[in-house]
Design a protein around this motif. Sequence first.
Motif, PDB file in Angstrom:
ATOM      1  N   VAL A 223       0.736  -0.700   0.384  1.00  0.00           N
ATOM      2  CA  VAL A 223       0.063  -0.086  -0.274  1.00  0.00           C
ATOM      3  C   VAL A 223       0.854   1.230   0.159  1.00  0.00           C
ATOM      4  N   GLU A 224       1.043   1.855  -0.857  1.00  0.00           N
ATOM      5  CA  GLU A 224       1.298   3.849  -0.888  1.00  0.00           C
ATOM      6  C   GLU A 224       0.406   4.704  -0.150  1.00  0.00           C
ATOM      7  N   GLY A 225       0.666   4.605   0.947  1.00  0.00           N
ATOM      8  CA  GLY A 225       0.059   5.666   1.729  1.00  0.00           C
ATOM      9  C   GLY A 225      -0.788   5.424   2.611  1.00  0.00           C
ATOM     10  N   PHE A 226      -1.679   6.142   2.944  1.00  0.00           N
ATOM     11  CA  PHE A 226      -2.208   5.401   4.127  1.00  0.00           C
ATOM     12  C   PHE A 226      -2.205   5.833   5.058  1.00  0.00           C
ATOM     13  N   LYS A 227      -1.490   7.145   5.187  1.00  0.00           N
ATOM     14  CA  LYS A 227      -0.248   6.949   6.656  1.00  0.00           C
ATOM     15  C   LYS A 227      -0.668   6.967   8.120  1.00  0.00           C
ATOM     16  N   SER A 228      -1.960   7.852   8.138  1.00  0.00           N
ATOM     17  CA  SER A 228      -2.861   7.624   9.470  1.00  0.00           C
ATOM     18  C   SER A 228      -2.982   6.479   9.931  1.00  0.00           C
ATOM     19  N   ASP A 229      -3.337   5.712   8.706  1.00  0.00           N
ATOM     20  CA  ASP A 229      -3.931   4.841   9.283  1.00  0.00           C
ATOM     21  C   ASP A 229      -3.040   3.562   9.930  1.00  0.00           C
ATOM     22  N   GLU A 230      -3.726   2.031  10.519  1.00  0.00           N
ATOM     23  CA  GLU A 230      -2.855   2.016  11.514  1.00  0.00           C
ATOM     24  C   GLU A 230      -2.975   0.448  11.223  1.00  0.00           C
ATOM     25  N   LEU A 231      -3.824   0.188   9.656  1.00  0.00           N
ATOM     26  CA  LEU A 231      -3.706  -1.246   9.585  1.00  0.00           C
ATOM     27  C   LEU A 231      -2.241  -1.713   8.756  1.00  0.00           C
ATOM     28  N   GLY A 232      -2.387  -3.329   9.218  1.00  0.00           N
ATOM     29  CA  GLY A 232      -0.928  -3.754   8.343  1.00  0.00           C
ATOM     30  C   GLY A 232       0.181  -3.376   9.187  1.00  0.00           C
ATOM     31  N   ALA A 233       1.770  -3.086   8.506  1.00  0.00           N
ATOM     32  CA  ALA A 233       2.857  -3.485   9.117  1.00  0.00           C
ATOM     33  C   ALA A 233       3.582  -2.185   8.619  1.00  0.00           C
ATOM     34  N   THR A 234       4.427  -1.733   8.826  1.00  0.00           N
ATOM     35  CA  THR A 234       4.735  -0.222   7.801  1.00  0.00           C
ATOM     36  C   THR A 234       6.314   0.059   7.571  1.00  0.00           C
ATOM     37  N   LEU A 235       6.345   0.738   6.677  1.00  0.00           N
ATOM     38  CA  LEU A 235       7.743   1.264   5.634  1.00  0.00           C
ATOM     39  C   LEU A 235       7.384   2.083   6.084  1.00  0.00           C
TER      40      LEU A 235
END
Length: 187
Positions: free
Chosen positions: A101-113
Amino acid sequence: MPPSLPVVRVVADQRNVGKTWLARALIEELTRRGHLVGAVKHSHHVLPLDKPGSDTAQFAEAGAARVVFAAADGVLTRMGAAIPLKDAVEELVGRVDLAIVEGFKSDELGATLRIEAASGLATLTSMDGHRVATAPRDDVGAFAGAIVGMFELAGGGTEVLRARLRKAAAAHGHMCPGVTLGVRMAM
């Protein structure tokens, strides 16, 4: 609540620091390693309007809640409003092994890179907030390996097995060890 399939959100602390490049490179590398990868792009821009008078525009104007445009080179779906990341990911369940996923910075779903513009480093953080890997933004191999390990993505097995696992995960609502065990036992 964990997502129904593995999700990695590629985000950054600034604009124009390589989110699209990194997401694309991860998709290429994970695909090369034999995984079916789905992609979700978040944008603050509004979708371009259909050409006035086009068939799809007429369907939307008539009140269709969802218009699917099936073309020779792919399918686009238009819904009446933006959807949350969880719903976008649900569209991929049973069809892919993981979602980038590209974006959804403020979401908490999944892992973050997360890419840091100043240092050029990126950090992969698990769903529970633990740092998994930090490397230069362009070290795609390190991040792909960390993603495969973090989600315990099956690289082995036949395509038939992996297709059955995706189908079972879609029916069950998510991928878990029980789905894998059940499919293996059924086979």
